[in-house]
Design a protein around this motif. Structure first.
Motif, PDB file in Angstrom:
ATOM      1  N   TYR A   9       4.199   7.133  -0.304  1.00  0.00           N
ATOM      2  CA  TYR A   9       3.439   7.994   0.606  1.00  0.00           C
ATOM      3  C   TYR A   9       3.168   9.347  -0.040  1.00  0.00           C
ATOM      4  O   TYR A   9       2.049   9.881   0.028  1.00  0.00           O
ATOM      5  CB  TYR A   9       4.191   8.197   1.918  1.00  0.00           C
ATOM      6  CG  TYR A   9       3.612   9.329   2.733  1.00  0.00           C
ATOM      7  CD1 TYR A   9       2.396   9.173   3.399  1.00  0.00           C
ATOM      8  CD2 TYR A   9       4.248  10.567   2.806  1.00  0.00           C
ATOM      9  CE1 TYR A   9       1.839  10.224   4.111  1.00  0.00           C
ATOM     10  CE2 TYR A   9       3.708  11.618   3.518  1.00  0.00           C
ATOM     11  CZ  TYR A   9       2.497  11.450   4.176  1.00  0.00           C
ATOM     12  OH  TYR A   9       1.944  12.497   4.868  1.00  0.00           O
TER      13      TYR A   9
ATOM     14  N   ASP B  48      -1.018   7.627   1.815  1.00  0.00           N
ATOM     15  CA  ASP B  48      -1.260   6.514   2.727  1.00  0.00           C
ATOM     16  C   ASP B  48      -0.172   6.505   3.803  1.00  0.00           C
ATOM     17  O   ASP B  48       0.997   6.263   3.520  1.00  0.00           O
ATOM     18  CB  ASP B  48      -1.249   5.199   1.947  1.00  0.00           C
ATOM     19  CG  ASP B  48      -1.654   4.003   2.803  1.00  0.00           C
ATOM     20  OD1 ASP B  48      -1.617   4.116   4.039  1.00  0.00           O
ATOM     21  OD2 ASP B  48      -1.997   2.949   2.224  1.00  0.00           O
TER      22      ASP B  48
ATOM     23  N   TYR C  18       2.770   3.797   4.431  1.00  0.00           N
ATOM     24  CA  TYR C  18       4.073   3.853   3.772  1.00  0.00           C
ATOM     25  C   TYR C  18       5.084   4.658   4.592  1.00  0.00           C
ATOM     26  O   TYR C  18       6.217   4.218   4.807  1.00  0.00           O
ATOM     27  CB  TYR C  18       3.936   4.469   2.385  1.00  0.00           C
ATOM     28  CG  TYR C  18       3.228   3.602   1.382  1.00  0.00           C
ATOM     29  CD1 TYR C  18       3.785   2.402   0.950  1.00  0.00           C
ATOM     30  CD2 TYR C  18       1.990   3.971   0.858  1.00  0.00           C
ATOM     31  CE1 TYR C  18       3.143   1.595   0.026  1.00  0.00           C
ATOM     32  CE2 TYR C  18       1.332   3.174  -0.075  1.00  0.00           C
ATOM     33  CZ  TYR C  18       1.907   1.988  -0.485  1.00  0.00           C
ATOM     34  OH  TYR C  18       1.262   1.191  -1.399  1.00  0.00           O
ATOM     35  N   ILE C  19       4.701   5.835   5.051  1.00  0.00           N
ATOM     36  CA  ILE C  19       5.661   6.661   5.775  1.00  0.00           C
ATOM     37  C   ILE C  19       5.979   6.067   7.135  1.00  0.00           C
ATOM     38  O   ILE C  19       7.109   6.186   7.631  1.00  0.00           O
ATOM     39  CB  ILE C  19       5.158   8.125   5.907  1.00  0.00           C
ATOM     40  CG1 ILE C  19       6.325   9.050   6.255  1.00  0.00           C
ATOM     41  CG2 ILE C  19       4.028   8.222   6.910  1.00  0.00           C
ATOM     42  CD1 ILE C  19       7.383   9.144   5.187  1.00  0.00           C
TER      43      ILE C  19
END
Length: 638
Positions: free
Chosen positions: A472, A477, A480-481
């Motif tokens: 992230y 993006d 991801y987090i």
């Protein structure tokens, strides 16, 4: 007759085909502990003395962990240090030596069995070695560089057996010499050993075998079970009496005593420490009956993976395998199966030697990793099935031979049914093994592949979450987090006392500037671990940088440098910046300069002093510190 050397080459090629793709892999999982993150291994040759004189975890964590008896496995780590010194941190080199060592083990299994079973069809030893070489459960041991300790422990132990079997056979005092001419009776005559042969035997028993066994023990403690397996093999296959066996294995006992003394001195003894973290002892809160019942069920899980190795996972820790009681149907089935196997091995040990020996190897291999006698840190792990799987492969090879009646065939012929079985099993196992090797490419690929296989493992959820934070930060993006927060939150739900999970959940929230949420997480960490350094620092950053409340941040930074007596430059910088943002220049300067006294090479602290002097109106002093800062760290000029 099929050549032993030719079949050995075939086994090497099989291993190369099945595990060749691991050479493309990077470092993963516990490689950090023993290699890339171990300060002793990082030093190469210079770190070898420390590797030999410390618990295995000291180089990574600065201290031994609260695992009963500690961990003393210096040999593989010494090899890592040597490889690092010569080749640097080149993953392909370390993976090559894992594959090479595994191939040597597979070939040695073949050679040992040829000596143990001199009258059998050569395909019987070959089949057992081939099954061991292709079994997918070995992917963790071969693909994870750290697990070379497992490979070495079995390799050197088998080497000892390989040396002692000829000694046992050569020590027979008589042999039959038959005159085939009609009318002449068979005559039994003593065979005199030549002096060179006697010298070789003595060297094998009293020098080579003890040295190799010492290396096996220095690789991993599980090798100690061969103190029982070697005498059984000598008695069973070489027909030696107790006195002869005792004489030939006495040097191994002596070397084991020396090893245990060494291990006790540098790493500790069983029962010397007890963990209070359920992540390191899944049976921490179990009753004795629950513990034994669950361990019994785990044994059935191992057997299931040996028979059908899917799905495979890097982790089975809390709470993937929940506690059960003796009324559980799988526990009852496990008891029946394992008691039946053990009884068969004992009752038929002379009539079905190989099958019985295979069963005994299977049981012996699990003795030290079962959690029955001491805590091993997890409920189950595929690497723990590495040595027991040899027994499984011996038994399976025997059954294949019996079913196909291969023992009745001439040694220079092959059965079409046998060839068909070899092809089918190789294709199925090969597909699984090669695919699983690819999962071990790096942490991200491994955790992504396994996260849904072990949904109730708090550790697997945490590791997957942590591994998503980096991507992230690199890409922005949000997928991801979001994955990170979801997984780590699940880890805290599985184990609400998991302080590592709460800390990393705080880091994840901090990454997306959700400061109130990060504060809640860090405060939870302090509830669980009042002296947790990272929690104090996280709270200091959250209040000082994120929420712009430096007055609330100051107590946390002060605790780090005053109460905990820590000297990291960023702790002093955080404290000084909190004072500076409130215009308290003298307190800020005092904090930065205290940091410099502990970290004289920190250009950033000099830079902070320079900025503070400039803001306070002391241009001359500011210039002095700017010059010093730029000299220490030219990048600060930007």
């Amino acid at each position: 007759m099929v050549s032993k050397n030719l079949l050995s080459i075939v086994l090497v090629l099989v291993v190369a085909v099945f595990y060749g793709n691991t050479l493309r892999n990077e470092f993963a999982l516990d490689d950090l502990i023993v290699l890339t993150g171990n300060k002793f291994t990082q030093q190469g040759f210079a770190g070898i003395p420390d590797l030999l004189t410390h618990d295995a975890f000291v180089g990574a964590y600065g201290e031994a962990l609260n695992l009963s008896g500690g961990r003393y496995r210096p040999f593989s780590m010494v090899m890592f240090a040597i490889e690092k010194e010569i080749f640097g941190y080149t993953p392909v080199v370390f993976h090559f030596f894992n594959v090479f060592s595994f191939a040597c083990t597979v070939v040695l299994i073949f050679w040992v069995l040829i000596r143990l079973l001199p009258q059998s069809h050569i395909l019987l030893p070959f089949t057992a070695a081939w099954l061991f070489g292709i079994h997918p459960i070995h992917t963790e041991v071969v693909a994870n560089i750290k697990s070379r300790d497992e490979i070495y422990a079995l390799l050197f132990s088998l080497w000892v057996l390989y040396l002692l079997i000829p000694v046992a056979n050569q020590s027979k005092s008589k042999t039959k010499i038959t005159n085939e001419k009609k009318g002449v009776k068979n005559v039994t005559m003593p065979v005199q050993s030549t002096k060179p042969q006697q010298t070789t035997c003595v060297l094998k028993v009293y020098l080579y075998a003890p040295i190799l066994f010492f290396l096996a023990l220095l690789s991993k403690e599980v090798a100690i079970v061969f103190l029982a397996l070697i005498p059984i093999a000598l008695w069973l296959f070489a027909n030696k009496n107790v006195k002869t066996i005792a004489k030939q294995t006495a040097p191994l006992v002596i070397i084991t005593i020396g090893y245990l003394a060494l291990r006790s001195y540098y790493a500790g003894t069983v029962g010397d420490r007890v963990t209070t973290d359920i992540m390191d002892d899944s049976y921490l809160y179990a009753t004795l009956m629950q513990k034994w019942a669950t361990i019994t069920q785990v044994q059935l899980r191992y057997l299931g993976l040996l028979i059908f190795p899917y799905p495979l996972s890097f982790d089975y820790s809390f709470n993937q395998i929940p506690l059960v009681n003796w009324s559980n149907v799988w526990v009852i089935i496990s008891v029946i199966i394992h008691i039946a196997l053990l009884l068969f091995a004992i009752l038929f040990i002379k009539r079905q030697k190989l099958l019985s020996f295979g069963i005994l190897v299977y049981f012996a291999g699990f003795v030290l990793v079962s959690n029955l006698f001491f805590n091993i840190g997890t409920s189950m792990a595929e690497r723990f099935a590495y040595m027991p799987s040899l027994g499984f492969c011996l038994a399976l090879a025997f059954l294949i031979f019996k079913v196909l009646k291969l023992g009745e065939m001439p040694s220079n012929k092959f059965s079409t049914s046998y060839i068909a079985i070899v092809i089918v099993i190789s294709l199925i196992a090969g597909a699984q093994t090669i695919a699983r090797n690819a999962d071990w490419k790096n942490n991200f690929s491994l955790y992504t592949a396994d996260i849904n296989k072990v949904p109730n493992s708090a550790r697997a959820q945490l590791y997957y979450g942590i591994e998503n934070i980096g991507p992230y930060q690199q890409t922005g993006d949000v997928t991801y987090i979001n994955n990170a927060i979801t997984a780590i939150t699940r880890a805290t739900l599985i184990n609400p006392q998991f302080h590592y999970a709460w800390h990393n959940l705080g880091v994840a929230y901090q990454t997306i500037n959700k400061w109130p949420e990060s504060v809640t997480c860090y405060q939870k960490v302090l509830q669980l671990q009042p002296g947790n350094e990272q929690a104090y620092y996280g709270l200091g950053l959250a209040y000082g940088k994120g929420l712009n409340q430096p007055n609330k941040a100051i107590p946390y930074f002060s605790t780090l440098v005053d109460s905990l007596k820590l000297t990291r430059p960023d702790y002093f910088e955080g404290l000084g910046l909190c004072y500076a943002t409130q215009g308290q220049w003298q307190q800020a300067l005092q904090s930065f300069k205290r940091g410099i006294s502990f970290n004289p090479a920190s250009g950033k602290l000099y830079y902070d002093v320079a900025i503070t002097y400039a803001n306070a109106g002391y241009a001359d002093s500011s210039k002095i510190y700017f010059d010093q800062a730029f000299m220490l760290d030219p990048s600060l000029k930007r």
